[in-house]
Design a protein around this motif. Structure first.
Motif, PDB file in Angstrom:
ATOM      1  N   GLY A  94       0.793  -0.788   0.251  1.00  0.00           N
ATOM      2  CA  GLY A  94      -0.273   0.098  -0.029  1.00  0.00           C
ATOM      3  C   GLY A  94       0.720   0.948  -0.101  1.00  0.00           C
ATOM      4  N   ILE A  95       2.451   0.954   0.588  1.00  0.00           N
ATOM      5  CA  ILE A  95       2.759   2.244   0.541  1.00  0.00           C
ATOM      6  C   ILE A  95       3.402   2.545  -0.217  1.00  0.00           C
ATOM      7  CG2 ILE A  95       4.650   3.200   2.196  1.00  0.00           C
ATOM      8  CD1 ILE A  95       3.941   1.933   4.676  1.00  0.00           C
ATOM      9  N   ALA A  96       4.038   1.476  -0.910  1.00  0.00           N
ATOM     10  CA  ALA A  96       4.553   1.081  -2.390  1.00  0.00           C
ATOM     11  C   ALA A  96       3.097   2.485  -2.904  1.00  0.00           C
ATOM     12  CB  ALA A  96       5.075   0.371  -2.416  1.00  0.00           C
ATOM     13  N   CYS A  97       2.684   2.119  -3.508  1.00  0.00           N
ATOM     14  CA  CYS A  97       1.189   2.703  -4.254  1.00  0.00           C
ATOM     15  C   CYS A  97       0.707   3.802  -4.265  1.00  0.00           C
ATOM     16  CB  CYS A  97      -0.133   1.648  -4.324  1.00  0.00           C
ATOM     17  SG  CYS A  97       0.076  -0.537  -4.652  1.00  0.00           S
ATOM     18  N   LEU A  98       0.805   4.547  -3.084  1.00  0.00           N
ATOM     19  CA  LEU A  98       0.715   5.986  -2.529  1.00  0.00           C
ATOM     20  C   LEU A  98       2.094   6.746  -3.089  1.00  0.00           C
ATOM     21  CD1 LEU A  98      -1.175   5.799   1.399  1.00  0.00           C
ATOM     22  CD2 LEU A  98      -1.785   6.483  -1.268  1.00  0.00           C
ATOM     23  N   ALA A  99       3.276   5.875  -2.835  1.00  0.00           N
ATOM     24  CA  ALA A  99       4.724   6.917  -2.822  1.00  0.00           C
ATOM     25  C   ALA A  99       5.521   6.801  -4.531  1.00  0.00           C
ATOM     26  CB  ALA A  99       5.923   5.982  -2.063  1.00  0.00           C
ATOM     27  N   PHE A 100       3.886   5.902  -5.140  1.00  0.00           N
ATOM     28  CA  PHE A 100       4.863   5.433  -6.680  1.00  0.00           C
ATOM     29  C   PHE A 100       5.150   6.601  -7.781  1.00  0.00           C
ATOM     30  CE2 PHE A 100       5.251   4.104 -10.858  1.00  0.00           C
ATOM     31  CZ  PHE A 100       5.568   2.563 -11.242  1.00  0.00           C
ATOM     32  N   ILE A 101       3.849   7.885  -8.205  1.00  0.00           N
ATOM     33  CA  ILE A 101       3.458   8.361  -8.802  1.00  0.00           C
ATOM     34  C   ILE A 101       4.644   9.430  -7.810  1.00  0.00           C
ATOM     35  CG2 ILE A 101       2.137  10.494  -9.834  1.00  0.00           C
ATOM     36  CD1 ILE A 101      -0.337   8.322  -9.961  1.00  0.00           C
ATOM     37  N   PRO A 102       4.774  10.228  -7.034  1.00  0.00           N
ATOM     38  CA  PRO A 102       5.403  10.774  -6.273  1.00  0.00           C
ATOM     39  C   PRO A 102       7.075  10.783  -6.638  1.00  0.00           C
ATOM     40  CG  PRO A 102       4.051  11.003  -4.539  1.00  0.00           C
ATOM     41  CD  PRO A 102       2.976   9.735  -5.454  1.00  0.00           C
ATOM     42  N   SER A 103       7.553   9.236  -6.132  1.00  0.00           N
ATOM     43  CA  SER A 103       8.570   8.842  -6.452  1.00  0.00           C
ATOM     44  C   SER A 103       9.050   8.711  -7.874  1.00  0.00           C
ATOM     45  CB  SER A 103       8.867   7.279  -6.279  1.00  0.00           C
ATOM     46  OG  SER A 103       8.085   6.935  -4.500  1.00  0.00           O
ATOM     47  N   CYS A 104       8.048   8.547  -8.946  1.00  0.00           N
ATOM     48  CA  CYS A 104       8.014   8.556 -10.368  1.00  0.00           C
ATOM     49  C   CYS A 104       8.873   9.507 -10.881  1.00  0.00           C
ATOM     50  CB  CYS A 104       7.298   7.814 -11.155  1.00  0.00           C
ATOM     51  SG  CYS A 104       7.239   7.543 -12.834  1.00  0.00           S
ATOM     52  N   ALA A 105       7.625  10.741 -10.754  1.00  0.00           N
ATOM     53  CA  ALA A 105       8.187  12.340 -10.452  1.00  0.00           C
ATOM     54  C   ALA A 105       9.559  12.450  -9.893  1.00  0.00           C
ATOM     55  CB  ALA A 105       6.692  12.990 -10.139  1.00  0.00           C
ATOM     56  N   LEU A 106      10.041  11.663  -9.369  1.00  0.00           N
ATOM     57  CA  LEU A 106      11.380  12.728  -8.534  1.00  0.00           C
ATOM     58  C   LEU A 106      12.625  11.725  -9.854  1.00  0.00           C
ATOM     59  CD1 LEU A 106      12.610  13.887  -6.578  1.00  0.00           C
ATOM     60  CD2 LEU A 106      12.526  11.674  -5.231  1.00  0.00           C
ATOM     61  N   ILE A 107      11.981  10.883  -9.395  1.00  0.00           N
ATOM     62  CA  ILE A 107      13.164  10.058 -10.349  1.00  0.00           C
ATOM     63  C   ILE A 107      13.142  11.005 -12.304  1.00  0.00           C
ATOM     64  CG2 ILE A 107      14.006   8.100 -11.380  1.00  0.00           C
ATOM     65  CD1 ILE A 107      12.989   6.342  -9.034  1.00  0.00           C
ATOM     66  N   ALA A 108      12.133  10.883 -12.315  1.00  0.00           N
ATOM     67  CA  ALA A 108      12.075  11.697 -13.744  1.00  0.00           C
ATOM     68  C   ALA A 108      12.716  12.570 -13.949  1.00  0.00           C
ATOM     69  CB  ALA A 108      10.640  11.659 -14.214  1.00  0.00           C
ATOM     70  N   THR A 109      11.828  13.276 -12.504  1.00  0.00           N
ATOM     71  CA  THR A 109      12.808  15.456 -12.435  1.00  0.00           C
ATOM     72  C   THR A 109      14.338  15.176 -12.600  1.00  0.00           C
ATOM     73  OG1 THR A 109      10.752  15.816 -11.329  1.00  0.00           O
ATOM     74  CG2 THR A 109      12.704  17.062 -11.693  1.00  0.00           C
ATOM     75  N   ILE A 110      15.047  14.479 -11.977  1.00  0.00           N
ATOM     76  CA  ILE A 110      16.614  13.729 -12.006  1.00  0.00           C
ATOM     77  C   ILE A 110      16.764  13.101 -13.255  1.00  0.00           C
ATOM     78  CG2 ILE A 110      17.883  12.184 -10.538  1.00  0.00           C
ATOM     79  CD1 ILE A 110      16.673  12.550  -7.684  1.00  0.00           C
ATOM     80  N   LEU A 111      16.465  12.482 -13.574  1.00  0.00           N
ATOM     81  CA  LEU A 111      17.000  12.150 -15.027  1.00  0.00           C
ATOM     82  C   LEU A 111      16.680  13.213 -16.059  1.00  0.00           C
ATOM     83  CD1 LEU A 111      15.291   8.140 -14.990  1.00  0.00           C
ATOM     84  CD2 LEU A 111      17.619   8.943 -15.043  1.00  0.00           C
ATOM     85  N   ASP A 112      15.772  13.726 -16.669  1.00  0.00           N
ATOM     86  CA  ASP A 112      15.374  15.145 -17.284  1.00  0.00           C
ATOM     87  C   ASP A 112      16.419  15.688 -17.332  1.00  0.00           C
ATOM     88  OD1 ASP A 112      13.290  13.420 -17.741  1.00  0.00           O
ATOM     89  OD2 ASP A 112      12.054  14.915 -17.233  1.00  0.00           O
ATOM     90  N   THR A 113      17.347  16.309 -15.533  1.00  0.00           N
ATOM     91  CA  THR A 113      18.675  17.171 -15.881  1.00  0.00           C
ATOM     92  C   THR A 113      19.683  16.590 -16.959  1.00  0.00           C
ATOM     93  OG1 THR A 113      19.085  15.851 -14.314  1.00  0.00           O
ATOM     94  CG2 THR A 113      17.646  18.060 -13.632  1.00  0.00           C
ATOM     95  N   GLN A 114      19.563  15.203 -17.031  1.00  0.00           N
ATOM     96  CA  GLN A 114      20.387  14.781 -17.945  1.00  0.00           C
ATOM     97  C   GLN A 114      20.722  14.660 -19.442  1.00  0.00           C
ATOM     98  OE1 GLN A 114      23.874  14.136 -16.077  1.00  0.00           O
ATOM     99  NE2 GLN A 114      22.960  15.464 -14.320  1.00  0.00           N
ATOM    100  N   ARG A 115      18.820  14.098 -19.008  1.00  0.00           N
ATOM    101  CA  ARG A 115      18.976  13.580 -20.317  1.00  0.00           C
ATOM    102  C   ARG A 115      18.152  14.597 -21.977  1.00  0.00           C
ATOM    103  NH1 ARG A 115      14.264   9.546 -20.472  1.00  0.00           N
ATOM    104  NH2 ARG A 115      12.959  11.098 -19.222  1.00  0.00           N
ATOM    105  N   PHE A 116      18.412  15.731 -20.961  1.00  0.00           N
ATOM    106  CA  PHE A 116      17.406  17.169 -21.646  1.00  0.00           C
ATOM    107  C   PHE A 116      18.464  18.280 -21.808  1.00  0.00           C
ATOM    108  CE2 PHE A 116      13.214  14.676 -21.268  1.00  0.00           C
ATOM    109  CZ  PHE A 116      13.614  14.223 -22.412  1.00  0.00           C
ATOM    110  N   GLY A 117      18.103  19.023 -22.319  1.00  0.00           N
ATOM    111  CA  GLY A 117      18.994  21.091 -22.747  1.00  0.00           C
ATOM    112  C   GLY A 117      20.193  21.013 -23.142  1.00  0.00           C
ATOM    113  N   VAL A 118      20.762  21.065 -23.466  1.00  0.00           N
ATOM    114  CA  VAL A 118      21.744  21.992 -24.381  1.00  0.00           C
ATOM    115  C   VAL A 118      22.901  20.803 -24.378  1.00  0.00           C
ATOM    116  CG1 VAL A 118      23.156  24.217 -25.938  1.00  0.00           C
ATOM    117  CG2 VAL A 118      20.885  23.925 -24.832  1.00  0.00           C
TER     118      VAL A 118
END
Length: 192
Positions: free
Chosen positions: A43-67
């Protein structure tokens, strides 16, 4: 279209699976109720999934996107960029974002035209628009070039010709602008 979320989803899924397995194993070792611990940690994993996924995406995007800057085609090491970038390009600057990229590079006009001819030979029969329907080789309007690239702070492009590669049914493709006097090309590529 959804490719930017695949990797964060996979990483988050693995983290949450390890969390549930770890908590359940811990419950077994501590002689606690296995099913209650499993349900609670799941249950905790289900509740934390979307916020965790968003945080991980934000961290990854700094490496994948930009100039990013590259000396050569091989240094770009991105198959999405390689589709639209001539192999003989050098001194490459690429602005990557989720649905496409914009690039600036030095190249000889003959090499750029040969690259585009190859694209049309290999994918022109699947293009949503035929090559003779496009303004291929026509002078580009300065305001058109400026409107696409001005936010990047790249130097004024000056007089340029407009070239186009094949365009997929979903709109994916690239428009190229070439300044013959400076041997500089800009292109705007969109994915789907």
């Amino acid at each position: 279209m959804f490719w930017p979320i695949v990797l964060p989803f996979q990483i988050t899924s693995c983290i949450m699976a390890v969390w549930v397995a770890g908590m359940t194993l811990y419950a077994t070792v501590c002689k606690r109720n296995f099913w209650k611990t499993f349900r609670t940690s799941f249950g905790i994993a289900c509740l934390a999934f979307i916020p965790s996924c968003a945080l991980i995406a934000t961290i990854l995007d700094t490496q994948r996107f930009g100039v990013f800057e590259y000396a050569s085609f091989d240094a770009t090491n991105d198959f999405r960029v390689h589709r639209y970038l001539p192999p003989s390009a050098r001194d490459i600057t690429v602005h990557k974002y989720a649905s496409g990229h914009r690039a600036k590079y030095t190249i000889e006009e003959e090499a750029l035209r040969a690259f585009l001819d190859d694209l049309w030979r290999s994918g022109g029969n699947r293009s949503a628009v035929f090559r003779d329907e496009l303004r291929d080789g026509a002078p580009a309007a300065e305001d058109e070039v400026a409107s696409i690239f001005e936010d990047l702070g790249w130097p004024d492009f000056g007089e340029a010709i407009r070239l186009t590669g094949p365009i997929a049914d979903n709109g994916a493709g690239a428009t190229y602008f070439y300044n013959q006097s400076t041997r500089t090309a800009y292109h705007d590529a969109g994915y789907w």
